[in-house]
Design an enzyme around this catalytic site. Structure first.
Site, PDB file in Angstrom:
ATOM      1  NE  ARG A  37      -1.834  -1.454   3.666  1.00 18.52           N
ATOM      2  CZ  ARG A  37      -1.341  -2.545   4.261  1.00 18.52           C
ATOM      3  NH1 ARG A  37      -0.182  -2.473   4.908  1.00 18.52           N
ATOM      4  NH2 ARG A  37      -1.967  -3.682   4.213  1.00 18.52           N
ATOM      5  CE1 TYR A 124       5.894 -14.221  16.005  1.00 15.54           C
ATOM      6  CE2 TYR A 124       7.810 -15.000  17.227  1.00 15.54           C
ATOM      7  CZ  TYR A 124       7.161 -14.005  16.512  1.00 15.54           C
ATOM      8  OH  TYR A 124       7.793 -12.802  16.292  1.00 15.54           O
ATOM      9  CE  LYS A 128       8.637 -13.811  13.081  1.00 15.04           C
ATOM     10  NZ  LYS A 128       8.709 -12.662  12.130  1.00 15.04           N
TER      11      LYS A 128
END
Length: 219
Positions: A37, A124, A128
């Site tokens: 964006r 998590y 990673k």
């Protein structure tokens, strides 16, 4: 500094700080930002590329950066599901690394997490770690993986109540963490950004992991 530096994840805490530091140093003419964006801040002469994620590899191929810096990262809350979290923190990071290698990048720098391990039981940390494995597989001339502890810094785009409480308690908790546990201490996001700037000037080949102590040595 390399002729072309690409940052992905420039809207995040570390990525934003890093971008502002490089622009303030007058290096914006060598800087490229790849975003999903529009970027809301003034980035001077830096070139901003707003593309859908599926177009990122082709865009990286056109830029042909020498150094690529990944500050990509989400949260389970923001992602909404494990699948969506992995799509950014593992799959997108891996795709950027592969595209960077194909485009001829010599150095790849990525912000990961302390205790990242593809064999970890934590989803998590496993995600990673899997992202780190994808980066290593590209065999860059130089790979820098940064594993900071709890990040301290002003976030403007989201509220993280649990993290805010942990940061508030960090001055006391940090005093209790010694030896091998120093890696879990909190660290300023600005210190991580400064370490990345320092690493951009390094030319020795190899794969390097930088935890808190190594980060502080660089700043």
């Amino acid at each position: 500094m390399a002729d072309k530096v690409l940052i992905v994840g420039a809207t995040g805490l570390i990525g934003g700080l890093l971008t502002r530091k490089l622009v303030a140093q007058g290096l914006g003419n060598k800087l490229h930002l790849l975003l999903r964006r529009p970027y809301r801040e003034d980035v001077g002469k830096a070139k901003v590329h707003v593309q859908l994620q599926e177009n990122w590899p082709a865009t990286i191929a056109k830029i042909k950066p020498n150094v690529v810096i990944s500050c990509l990262g989400s949260t389970m809350k923001k992602a909404g599901s494990k699948e969506e979290f992995a799509a950014v923190d593992r799959d997108l990071v891996g795709a950027v690394a592969a595209a960077a290698k194909a485009a001829g990048a010599k150095q790849f720098i990525a912000v990961s997490s302390t205790m990242a391990d593809s064999s970890a039981s934590s989803f998590y940390l496993k995600t990673k770690g899997e992202a780190e494995d994808l980066m290593r597989a590209q065999k860059f001339d130089r790979l820098n993986i940064i594993r900071p502890g709890l990040l301290r810094g002003e976030r403007t785009n989201e509220s993280r109540i649990g993290e805010s409480l942990a940061i508030a308690a960090s001055p006391i908790m940090d005093l209790l963490l010694h030896g091998k546990f120093r890696r879990y201490r909190s660290i300023l996001a600005s210190d991580v950004a400064d370490a990345i700037v320092a690493l951009m000037a390094e030319s020795a080949a190899g794969q390097f992991v930088h935890e808190n102590d190594a980060i502080w040595e660089l700043v």
